[in-house]
Design a protein around this motif. Structure first.
Motif, PDB file in Angstrom:
ATOM      1  N   PRO A 145      -5.988  22.377 -15.400  1.00 41.64           N
ATOM      2  CA  PRO A 145      -6.350  21.596 -14.205  1.00 41.64           C
ATOM      3  C   PRO A 145      -7.016  22.486 -13.156  1.00 41.64           C
ATOM      4  O   PRO A 145      -6.608  23.637 -12.949  1.00 41.64           O
ATOM      5  CB  PRO A 145      -5.007  21.062 -13.705  1.00 41.64           C
ATOM      6  CG  PRO A 145      -4.106  21.113 -14.888  1.00 41.64           C
ATOM      7  CD  PRO A 145      -4.556  22.277 -15.712  1.00 41.64           C
ATOM      8  N   SER A 146      -8.035  21.958 -12.517  1.00 41.27           N
ATOM      9  CA  SER A 146      -8.767  22.717 -11.508  1.00 41.27           C
ATOM     10  C   SER A 146      -8.529  22.132 -10.128  1.00 41.27           C
ATOM     11  O   SER A 146      -8.186  20.951  -9.988  1.00 41.27           O
ATOM     12  CB  SER A 146     -10.265  22.719 -11.822  1.00 41.27           C
ATOM     13  OG  SER A 146     -10.762  21.390 -11.879  1.00 41.27           O
ATOM     14  N   ARG A 147      -8.744  22.943  -9.110  1.00 39.96           N
ATOM     15  CA  ARG A 147      -8.570  22.502  -7.740  1.00 39.96           C
ATOM     16  C   ARG A 147      -9.714  21.586  -7.320  1.00 39.96           C
ATOM     17  O   ARG A 147     -10.835  21.702  -7.816  1.00 39.96           O
ATOM     18  CB  ARG A 147      -8.485  23.694  -6.791  1.00 39.96           C
ATOM     19  CG  ARG A 147      -7.222  24.523  -6.955  1.00 39.96           C
ATOM     20  CD  ARG A 147      -7.294  25.788  -6.129  1.00 39.96           C
ATOM     21  NE  ARG A 147      -6.029  26.511  -6.139  1.00 39.96           N
ATOM     22  CZ  ARG A 147      -5.661  27.338  -7.124  1.00 39.96           C
ATOM     23  NH1 ARG A 147      -6.462  27.513  -8.160  1.00 39.96           N
ATOM     24  NH2 ARG A 147      -4.502  27.964  -7.072  1.00 39.96           N
ATOM     25  N   ARG A 148      -9.427  20.742  -6.353  1.00 36.10           N
ATOM     26  CA  ARG A 148     -10.463  19.885  -5.796  1.00 36.10           C
ATOM     27  C   ARG A 148     -11.341  20.703  -4.854  1.00 36.10           C
ATOM     28  O   ARG A 148     -10.843  21.484  -4.039  1.00 36.10           O
ATOM     29  CB  ARG A 148      -9.838  18.708  -5.053  1.00 36.10           C
ATOM     30  CG  ARG A 148      -8.963  17.830  -5.933  1.00 36.10           C
ATOM     31  CD  ARG A 148      -8.585  16.560  -5.226  1.00 36.10           C
ATOM     32  NE  ARG A 148      -9.769  15.747  -4.918  1.00 36.10           N
ATOM     33  CZ  ARG A 148      -9.702  14.536  -4.369  1.00 36.10           C
ATOM     34  NH1 ARG A 148      -8.528  14.019  -4.078  1.00 36.10           N
ATOM     35  NH2 ARG A 148     -10.788  13.862  -4.118  1.00 36.10           N
ATOM     36  N   THR A 149     -12.631  20.499  -4.976  1.00 34.71           N
ATOM     37  CA  THR A 149     -13.575  21.219  -4.124  1.00 34.71           C
ATOM     38  C   THR A 149     -14.030  20.395  -2.926  1.00 34.71           C
ATOM     39  O   THR A 149     -14.736  20.903  -2.061  1.00 34.71           O
ATOM     40  CB  THR A 149     -14.808  21.638  -4.940  1.00 34.71           C
ATOM     41  OG1 THR A 149     -15.421  20.465  -5.499  1.00 34.71           O
ATOM     42  CG2 THR A 149     -14.408  22.585  -6.069  1.00 34.71           C
ATOM     43  N   ASP A 150     -13.624  19.123  -2.880  1.00 34.56           N
ATOM     44  CA  ASP A 150     -14.067  18.242  -1.795  1.00 34.56           C
ATOM     45  C   ASP A 150     -13.011  18.071  -0.715  1.00 34.56           C
ATOM     46  O   ASP A 150     -13.125  17.185   0.131  1.00 34.56           O
ATOM     47  CB  ASP A 150     -14.442  16.867  -2.366  1.00 34.56           C
ATOM     48  CG  ASP A 150     -13.279  16.218  -3.107  1.00 34.56           C
ATOM     49  OD1 ASP A 150     -12.381  16.948  -3.573  1.00 34.56           O
ATOM     50  OD2 ASP A 150     -13.270  14.975  -3.225  1.00 34.56           O
ATOM     51  N   VAL A 151     -11.967  18.891  -0.729  1.00 36.71           N
ATOM     52  CA  VAL A 151     -10.873  18.793   0.236  1.00 36.71           C
ATOM     53  C   VAL A 151     -10.699  20.136   0.930  1.00 36.71           C
ATOM     54  O   VAL A 151     -10.648  21.185   0.270  1.00 36.71           O
ATOM     55  CB  VAL A 151      -9.550  18.385  -0.458  1.00 36.71           C
ATOM     56  CG1 VAL A 151      -8.394  18.465   0.523  1.00 36.71           C
ATOM     57  CG2 VAL A 151      -9.657  16.984  -1.043  1.00 36.71           C
ATOM     58  N   ASN A 152     -10.629  20.129   2.255  1.00 38.12           N
ATOM     59  CA  ASN A 152     -10.352  21.338   3.025  1.00 38.12           C
ATOM     60  C   ASN A 152      -8.842  21.534   3.081  1.00 38.12           C
ATOM     61  O   ASN A 152      -8.166  21.084   4.006  1.00 38.12           O
ATOM     62  CB  ASN A 152     -10.942  21.217   4.431  1.00 38.12           C
ATOM     63  CG  ASN A 152     -10.767  22.497   5.236  1.00 38.12           C
ATOM     64  OD1 ASN A 152     -10.268  23.506   4.724  1.00 38.12           O
ATOM     65  ND2 ASN A 152     -11.154  22.460   6.496  1.00 38.12           N
ATOM     66  N   PHE A 153      -8.325  22.227   2.082  1.00 36.93           N
ATOM     67  CA  PHE A 153      -6.880  22.337   1.925  1.00 36.93           C
ATOM     68  C   PHE A 153      -6.234  23.175   3.020  1.00 36.93           C
ATOM     69  O   PHE A 153      -5.039  23.064   3.276  1.00 36.93           O
ATOM     70  CB  PHE A 153      -6.563  22.935   0.549  1.00 36.93           C
ATOM     71  CG  PHE A 153      -5.153  22.710   0.089  1.00 36.93           C
ATOM     72  CD1 PHE A 153      -4.736  21.448  -0.317  1.00 36.93           C
ATOM     73  CD2 PHE A 153      -4.243  23.742   0.071  1.00 36.93           C
ATOM     74  CE1 PHE A 153      -3.431  21.236  -0.739  1.00 36.93           C
ATOM     75  CE2 PHE A 153      -2.937  23.538  -0.350  1.00 36.93           C
ATOM     76  CZ  PHE A 153      -2.544  22.279  -0.753  1.00 36.93           C
ATOM     77  N   SER A 154      -7.010  24.015   3.689  1.00 35.75           N
ATOM     78  CA  SER A 154      -6.449  24.869   4.737  1.00 35.75           C
ATOM     79  C   SER A 154      -5.897  24.059   5.908  1.00 35.75           C
ATOM     80  O   SER A 154      -5.081  24.559   6.688  1.00 35.75           O
ATOM     81  CB  SER A 154      -7.497  25.855   5.241  1.00 35.75           C
ATOM     82  OG  SER A 154      -8.578  25.175   5.841  1.00 35.75           O
ATOM     83  N   LEU A 155      -6.336  22.796   6.050  1.00 33.48           N
ATOM     84  CA  LEU A 155      -5.842  21.951   7.141  1.00 33.48           C
ATOM     85  C   LEU A 155      -4.361  21.620   6.966  1.00 33.48           C
ATOM     86  O   LEU A 155      -3.674  21.306   7.937  1.00 33.48           O
ATOM     87  CB  LEU A 155      -6.650  20.651   7.209  1.00 33.48           C
ATOM     88  CG  LEU A 155      -8.145  20.782   7.551  1.00 33.48           C
ATOM     89  CD1 LEU A 155      -8.818  19.423   7.475  1.00 33.48           C
ATOM     90  CD2 LEU A 155      -8.311  21.390   8.931  1.00 33.48           C
ATOM     91  N   TYR A 156      -3.862  21.689   5.752  1.00 35.26           N
ATOM     92  CA  TYR A 156      -2.496  21.267   5.467  1.00 35.26           C
ATOM     93  C   TYR A 156      -1.624  22.416   4.969  1.00 35.26           C
ATOM     94  O   TYR A 156      -0.406  22.275   4.915  1.00 35.26           O
ATOM     95  CB  TYR A 156      -2.509  20.166   4.401  1.00 35.26           C
ATOM     96  CG  TYR A 156      -3.656  19.209   4.552  1.00 35.26           C
ATOM     97  CD1 TYR A 156      -3.639  18.230   5.540  1.00 35.26           C
ATOM     98  CD2 TYR A 156      -4.787  19.292   3.742  1.00 35.26           C
ATOM     99  CE1 TYR A 156      -4.710  17.360   5.707  1.00 35.26           C
ATOM    100  CE2 TYR A 156      -5.861  18.426   3.903  1.00 35.26           C
ATOM    101  CZ  TYR A 156      -5.812  17.471   4.884  1.00 35.26           C
ATOM    102  OH  TYR A 156      -6.866  16.620   5.056  1.00 35.26           O
TER     103      TYR A 156
END
Length: 805
Positions: free
Chosen positions: A661-672
């Motif tokens: 499984p790969s990470r989503r590239t369309d989400v700014n995960f640093s916000l959470y």
């Protein structure tokens, strides 16, 4: 309240006509009639509607406001800040705590705010209504601990009330219990002389009267009943002689008072444990704003009380009317063999500006009574550490529910804490003789030699590289047991779960799956283990124990020599649904979901589903399996079925990197995230306060830090102990290296071989000290020369200066 029937109270509520009392349901009904039919059909209310209603309440100078509505989004800042404005305007707000019981961690906003009177529901037998939401509040998780809510409970089941049209009908819910308390507040307001109302009545003084006058019920704990059942007459007696003051709620923490003091009364204190956090509310009836005059003070009742060390955190400004006082309690090392009780009290002084007509500050001393139970430090095998740091919940982001079968509750908002939706699991582990501690800091902030098992359940955050390296060292070389319970992760399914939110006028999409499987795979990579992206469902049996696999994932990598269990489960992911249709009747291999591995001196267990441990929407529990897993990871006790020869891997199970499984590239995960873009810091909820940074070169930045009762952590020793390894280009664990006596060698070694070079260490050890010494010598020579010149001047011009005088 104790002597009145509810029928009489309903009549009183109908007859009471106190000026400026607002029941917000009427405004909501008006707004719904003015808006489209669709929102009313789905019982949708928008933030903007409430802002208009609250502005109306402020403009018309309301006294009491009831709000029989709520939701889980305590980060809806326009709403929350307007509630603060409401209470700061001296309007007493009463609100329903929610109907999401009997689940824990389900408090609704705004009833979960400290400045609002949050009301739960009971039946006529004084039992907590099954529908009444339970605490603790979840604003403070993971780095702290929630507050006690609800504040009080009132009758809320089968209450006779008026219909919107005509006549009466029976109603149930905390939406019914809340107006009952609002009516009591109105009666209390009406008996205070009008000349003194402005002086005495405010949201804090009214809450003080209610919680101090409440009758504590014998069965429920503090997160179910708060202070207890409201008592009108007792509260009236308190208000009748009330003088503006500050107080603490709850005012007592008694480990011998079970079950009311759950979960504290279930697990005693002992030396070497993570701090026990008790978060209280300061109620300041002296003014809308207040300040803590001096740091809180612990006053032990006897000599044994000196074994307790307390670190305090508290509100810088108490506003509006309320603040917090959090206690971080630890037993000092010299109490490692102590068994008994510790008693005493904590005092904190609060002051507020003088009221109109007064010329002195208002001052008050709050008292919190403590009675704690202490036992000798348990053995390593009996101690479990729960990872809370890597848990992310809604809000602030769209974190989806773990079980995808639950369509009507898609948000994971119950806290994912030992004492919220995992509280039954916590009780089970305590009954089995285990001691469970909570880690709200990174994995670099605990000493692995003190714990038998690190328990990681349903985690959504990423991991610092230092955490991954330390955990590998902890397991392989220090003998730590690791138990991981994962969840589903499928990008196609996440994309399908996006929806348009009418309130924020934006598209919401999940920021991760039920768990962050790509991050877990990074963490487990040193052990040769990885999860896949299937979403598996189905029933299976192990040794006669029936279990339900609910939206779990599969294991796609596992080393030879381990024990791997597979079962015929259905893949319901977006990509797997078609495959299941095509492969019906074919010889498809059953997916693997449970793996057990002994590696080095430690043991690792992985399971692809956490729903069987989570009380929120559990179908069947797997506590029996958890018990067998903990027995293995902590003590190497092997169940004959789990470790049968038939499931032992002769060859490694392997999947290519491109299939993981790969990470989503369309989400700014640093916000959470608490990891992405953040510093590696041990918070005060760990035993160590050591600062570190994500970056290059030296990772330790700063100074020695010390918690009360613990030795100084010598960071320099950790760096020196790694010198020989770095010089020889190796990175073998330093098992003899101990930093101080706190035992965590890794805290002083937040560097790796790839992030440091020998020239830098040589500069650190020799060049820099030599440069400092040379600079000091030059300074001394310069001072000597200046003194010589001054002596020459004095010899040659003394008479002249006298003449000039």
């Amino acid at each position: 309240m104790t002597t009145w029937g509810m029928e009489h109270l309903s009549l009183v509520l109908l007859l009471v006509k106190i000026q400026n009392v607002l029941v917000l349901h009427q405004i909501q009904k008006f707004m719904l009639s003015e808006c489209s039919l669709m929102p009313s059909l789905f019982q949708v209310s928008y933030t903007s509607w409430f802002l208009d209603a609250f502005n109306y309440a402020i403009a018309t100078n309301m006294d009491v406001l009831n709000l029989s509505i709520g939701g889980p989004d305590y980060l809806d800042l326009p709403f929350v800040e307007k509630v603060w404005e409401i209470t700061a305007s001296n309007i007493i707000m009463v609100s329903a705590i929610g109907n999401d019981g009997p689940l824990y961690g389900t408090l609704n906003n705004p009833a979960d705010q400290s400045d609002v009177i949050g009301v739960g529901g009971i039946d006529y037998d004084d039992h907590i209504a099954s529908f009444s939401s339970r605490g603790m509040s979840t604003w403070e998780i993971p780095h702290g601990y929630g507050r006690v809510k609800p504040d009080v409970v009132a009758y809320g089941r089968e209450i006779m009330g008026s219909k919107i049209s005509t006549g009466c009908k029976s109603l149930s819910g905390t939406s019914v219990a809340s107006p009952v308390v609002a009516g009591i507040v109105c009666l209390l307001v009406s008996v205070i002389p009008e000349a003194r109302r402005k002086e005495l009545l405010n949201p804090a003084s009214m809450k003080q009267a209610l919680v101090e006058g409440a009758a504590k019920l014998s069965g429920p704990n503090m997160y179910e009943q708060g202070a207890g059942r409201v008592d009108l007459l007792e509260s009236y007696e308190i208000l009748k002689s009330y003088q503006p003051r500050a107080s603490i709620f709850p005012s007592v923490l008694d480990y011998t008072d079970c079950p009311y003091s759950w979960p504290f009364c279930r697990q005693p204190l002992y030396a070497g444990a993570m701090p026990i956090i008790f978060n209280t509310t300061i109620l300041n009836g002296m003014g809308v704003v207040g300040y803590v005059e001096s740091p809180p003070t612990w006053h032990p009742a006897n000599e044994e009380g000196n074994l307790l060390s307390i670190h305090f955190k508290y509100s810088d400004i108490i506003w509006p009317w309320t603040g917090y006082l959090a206690l971080y309690m630890q037993i000092k090392e010299e109490g490692a063999q102590f068994s008994g009780e510790i008693e005493g009290n904590v005092t904190v002084k609060v002051y507020s500006p003088s009221a109109q007509g007064e010329n002195q500050l208002r001052r008050s001393t709050c008292t919190l009574q403590l009675k704690l139970r202490v036992v000798p430090t348990p053995s390593r095998a009996k101690r479990i550490l729960w990872d809370q740091f890597h848990s992310i919940k809604y809000p602030p982001g769209y974190i989806p529910r773990d079980s995808l079968d639950v369509r009507n509750d898609i948000l994971d908002w119950h806290g994912d804490h030992l004492h919220t939706n995992f509280h039954i699991m916590f009780n089970m582990l305590r009954d089995a003789g285990y001691y469970v501690e909570t880690l709200g800091s990174p994995l670099t902030c605990f000493d692995a030699r003190q714990y038998g098992t690190l328990l990681m359940v349903d985690l959504e955050d990423e991991y610092f590289p230092e955490e991954i390296e330390k955990l590998r060292d902890d397991v392989i070389n220090t003998g730590l047991g690791l138990a991981v319970f994962a969840e589903w992760y499928n990008v196609e399914t996440m994309v399908k779960m996006r929806f348009f939110d009418d309130n924020t006028r934006s598209w919401w999409t999940p920021v991760t799956g039920g768990a962050n499987v790509p991050a877990l795979n990074n963490l487990l990579a040193p052990f040769g283990i990885a999860f896949g992206d299937k979403i598996l469902n189905g029933d299976f049996s192990i040794d006669g124990e029936q279990s339900r696999y609910a939206s779990g994932t599969d294991i796609v990598r596992f080393p030879a020599g381990g024990y791997l269990h597979s079962f015929p489960l259905l893949d319901s992911s977006e990509s797997g649904a078609t495959q299941n249709v095509l492969l019906i009747g074919s010889s498809k291999a059953d997916p693997s979901v449970l793996g057990l591995l002994e590696i080095g001196e430690g043991r690792v267990t992985v399971y692809g589903d956490s729903n069987c441990l989570d009380s929120s929407h559990m179908v069947t529990n797997c506590y029996w399996l958890l018990k067998k897993i903990i027995d293995f990871t902590s003590s190497n006790m092997r169940d004959s079925v789990l470790f049968s020869k038939s499931v032992k891997r002769k060859t490694a199970l392997h999947t290519g990197d491109n299939q993981l499984p790969s990470r989503r590239t369309d989400v700014n995960f640093s916000l959470y995230s608490s990891v992405i873009g953040k510093d590696l810091i041990c918070q005060s909820d760990s035993r160590f306060e050591v600062w570190g940074t994500k970056g290059y070169k030296l990772q330790v930045r700063g100074r020695n830090r010390r918690l009360p009762g613990y030795p100084v952590i010598d960071l320099g020793q950790g760096l020196n102990s790694t010198w020989e390894n770095v010089r020889t280009k190796s990175w073998k664990p330093h098992r003899e290296g101990v930093i101080g006596s706190s035992g965590n060698k890794y805290l002083g070694r937040l560097i790796s071989r790839d992030e440091i070079d020998i020239s830098m260490l040589v500069a650190t050890r020799w060049i820099i000290p030599a440069g400092v010494a040379a600079s000091g010598l030059l300074v001394l020579v310069s001072i000597w020369r200046i003194r010589q010149r001054r002596r020459r001047r004095r010899r040659g011009s003394g008479s002249g200066r006298l003449a000039n005088i």
